[in-house]
Scaffold this motif. Structure first.
Motif, short mmCIF file in Angstrom:
data_model
loop_
_atom_site.label_atom_id
_atom_site.label_comp_id
_atom_site.label_asym_id
_atom_site.label_seq_id
_atom_site.Cartn_x
_atom_site.Cartn_y
_atom_site.Cartn_z
N ALA A 146 -10.75 9.68 5.35
CA ALA A 146 -10.71 8.63 6.25
C ALA A 146 -9.14 7.96 6.10
CB ALA A 146 -11.66 7.24 6.12
N ALA A 147 -8.65 7.99 5.09
CA ALA A 147 -7.07 7.33 4.86
C ALA A 147 -6.37 8.39 5.44
CB ALA A 147 -7.00 7.06 3.15
N LYS A 150 -6.27 8.40 9.12
CA LYS A 150 -5.26 6.78 9.45
C LYS A 150 -3.67 7.34 9.22
CE LYS A 150 -8.42 3.37 8.47
NZ LYS A 150 -8.43 2.00 8.29
N MET A 151 -3.46 8.09 8.11
CA MET A 151 -2.10 8.38 7.99
C MET A 151 -1.44 9.30 9.14
SD MET A 151 -0.32 10.44 5.04
CE MET A 151 -1.25 12.08 5.37
N VAL A 152 -2.30 10.25 9.59
CA VAL A 152 -2.00 11.13 10.56
C VAL A 152 -1.85 10.24 11.99
CG1 VAL A 152 -2.34 13.27 11.81
CG2 VAL A 152 -2.70 13.08 9.51
N GLU A 172 2.75 -3.46 12.64
CA GLU A 172 1.91 -3.52 11.37
C GLU A 172 0.82 -2.50 11.61
OE1 GLU A 172 0.88 -7.55 10.15
OE2 GLU A 172 -1.08 -6.65 9.45
N ALA A 173 0.42 -2.38 12.79
CA ALA A 173 -0.65 -1.45 12.94
C ALA A 173 -0.08 -0.02 12.75
CB ALA A 173 -1.25 -1.63 14.54
N ILE A 174 0.83 0.36 13.00
CA ILE A 174 1.46 1.61 12.96
C ILE A 174 1.63 1.81 11.09
CG2 ILE A 174 3.69 3.08 12.67
CD1 ILE A 174 4.60 1.86 15.50
N HIS A 175 2.24 0.91 10.63
CA HIS A 175 2.40 1.15 9.26
C HIS A 175 1.08 0.78 8.17
CE1 HIS A 175 6.30 2.20 10.13
NE2 HIS A 175 6.51 0.84 10.58
N ARG A 176 0.24 0.07 8.75
CA ARG A 176 -1.05 0.22 7.82
C ARG A 176 -1.79 1.35 8.05
NH1 ARG A 176 -5.87 -4.37 7.74
NH2 ARG A 176 -6.76 -3.22 6.07
N ASN A 177 -1.59 2.22 9.10
CA ASN A 177 -2.19 3.43 8.99
C ASN A 177 -1.20 4.46 8.41
OD1 ASN A 177 -4.65 3.87 11.10
ND2 ASN A 177 -3.39 2.18 12.11
N LYS A 178 -0.12 4.57 8.73
CA LYS A 178 0.76 5.61 8.23
C LYS A 178 0.87 5.53 6.71
CE LYS A 178 5.31 6.38 8.67
NZ LYS A 178 6.70 6.35 9.25
N THR A 179 1.34 4.41 6.30
CA THR A 179 1.74 3.97 4.95
C THR A 179 0.49 3.49 4.18
OG1 THR A 179 3.93 4.08 5.63
CG2 THR A 179 3.73 3.23 3.42
N GLY A 180 0.20 2.35 4.72
CA GLY A 180 -0.77 1.52 4.05
C GLY A 180 -2.18 2.47 3.58
N ALA A 181 -2.62 3.00 4.63
CA ALA A 181 -3.87 3.70 4.40
C ALA A 181 -3.97 4.34 2.95
CB ALA A 181 -4.32 4.60 5.44
N LEU A 182 -2.86 5.13 2.52
CA LEU A 182 -2.96 5.82 1.18
C LEU A 182 -2.83 4.99 0.18
CD1 LEU A 182 -1.10 9.42 1.28
CD2 LEU A 182 -3.49 8.83 1.96
N ILE A 183 -2.18 3.93 0.37
CA ILE A 183 -2.25 2.85 -0.58
C ILE A 183 -3.42 2.17 -0.82
CG2 ILE A 183 -0.64 0.87 -1.33
CD1 ILE A 183 1.69 2.26 -0.17
N GLU A 184 -3.75 1.74 0.25
CA GLU A 184 -5.24 1.18 0.31
C GLU A 184 -6.16 1.92 -0.50
OE1 GLU A 184 -6.19 -0.85 3.82
OE2 GLU A 184 -4.41 -0.77 4.30
N TYR A 185 -6.11 3.31 -0.05
CA TYR A 185 -7.19 4.36 -0.73
C TYR A 185 -6.95 4.23 -2.37
CZ TYR A 185 -9.72 8.51 -2.31
OH TYR A 185 -10.36 9.12 -2.94
N CYS A 186 -5.62 4.34 -2.89
CA CYS A 186 -5.56 4.37 -4.34
C CYS A 186 -6.39 3.09 -4.96
CB CYS A 186 -4.24 4.13 -4.53
SG CYS A 186 -3.11 5.32 -4.15
N ALA A 187 -6.25 2.02 -4.34
CA ALA A 187 -7.19 0.53 -4.94
C ALA A 187 -8.56 1.24 -4.66
CB ALA A 187 -6.55 -0.52 -4.19
N ALA A 188 -9.01 1.55 -3.41
CA ALA A 188 -10.29 1.73 -3.15
C ALA A 188 -10.83 2.83 -4.33
CB ALA A 188 -10.59 1.65 -1.88
#
Ligand code: GRG
Length: 292
Positions: A146-147, A150-152, A172-188
């Motif tokens: 999923a992450a 989102k990045m793609v 914010e929507a662009i970067h929450r997907n492009k960069t944020g998704a992987l970083i959020e995944y690390c925590a999740a």
């Protein structure tokens, strides 16, 4: 070396050994493909995402060994994204981490294939993890998929926004997907392996959402304020290609203010953990204060 610097160095050393083993065990029969994968994987990346997984693990009492495969997997996905992002069809960059990009060192076809191979190997790494239960592995694999999607999607949104007028919400929507998704995944991912309660998991997720945004805001600020030599990639590229960046939308000072606010929100989210979140606080501060 300060405490955080040695934590990063130790995290990098252990995840690098895990990645090297996974690459060897993959039995890649094309030496050129393997060399291209290794070139991009071991090119001096900060290993921020593995360090983040391990730091969340510290807060939630998960031993590093149980997070090693997820950490290696996320770094492989991250590296694949950088290889593809640098291609002529996307950012068309010659320099990454201070040396030739994968397609410049090898060739375009090899770079595409190295990215493809790293992407699938990441999922194989988690699937083959013998340190965690099958149900947890499934959560990790599904979350990574999923992450990565989102990045793609974020990359596509980013490309579509070039030269366009974008709002603060869109950036914010662009970067929450492009960069944020992987970083959020690390925590999740670390939370999924832990036995933490729902409130703690939510607190960690709130921390990570803000950390991901902070990472991108400071990345954008560095692009306009630092030299290519320091960044190890072409500086000022966002501006010349009309990218939807925080400084472009909010102005330099506005973006600095947003970085400070986002940092404060990330820190407040982990208040309930007290001293157990000291490393996460140090990481968030280092991202706010980063120079490369
Ligand atoms: C091409 C599928 C595909 C996706 C591309 C993440 C991404 C999407 C492109 C990377 C371009 C970019 C500059 C994104 C901004 C933030 C970011 C991910 C920076 C690079 O991460 P660092 O600073 O890099 O952790 P190192 O080299 O330290 O690993």
């Amino acid at each position: 070396m300060n405490d955080l610097a040695s934590f990063y160095a130790e995290s990098a050393e252990s995840v690098d050994s895990a990645i090297a083993r996974l690459i060897d065990d993959a039995g890649v029969e094309s030496e050129r493909l393997k060399q291209a994968m290794v070139w991009s994987l071991f090119g001096g990346g900060k290993r921020f995402r593995p360090a983040l997984i391990f730091a969340v693990g510290e807060t939630l009492d998960v031993p590093q060994a149980k997070l090693m495969r997820a950490a290696a997997a996320i770094e492989m996905i991250h590296t694949y994204s950088l290889i593809h992002d640098d291609l002529p069809a996307m950012d068309d960059d010659d320099l990454r981490r201070g040396r030739k990009t994968c397609h410049k060192k090898f060739d375009e076809a090899t770079a595409i294939l190295a990215g493809d191979a790293l992407q699938v190997l990441a999922f194989g790494a988690i699937a083959g993890d013998e340190t965690i239960e099958t149900e947890k592995k499934l959560v990790l694999v599904a979350g990574l998929a999923a992450a990565a999607v989102k990045m793609v999607a974020g990359q596509q949104m980013d490309l579509a926004s070039e030269g366009e007028d974008v709002s603060g919400e869109q950036v914010e929507a662009i970067h929450r997907n492009k960069t944020g998704a992987l970083i959020e995944y690390c925590a999740a991912a670390a939370a999924a392996v832990s036995e933490a309660d729902a409130a703690s998991i939510q607190a960690i997720k709130d921390f990570a959402v803000n950390l991901g945004l902070l990472f991108q805001i400071t990345d954008d600020l560095l692009d306009v304020s630092q030299t290519s030599e320091l960044l190890g990639k072409t500086a000022g590229k966002d501006l010349t290609s009309g990218k939807a960046t925080y400084p472009a939308v909010f102005g330099f000072e506005g973006a600095v203010q947003l970085a400070n606010d986002t940092h404060s929100r990330s820190i407040s989210a982990i208040d309930p953990f007290g001293s157990k979140a000291a490393r996460l606080r140090a990481i968030a501060y280092s991202i706010l204060d980063r120079r490369s």
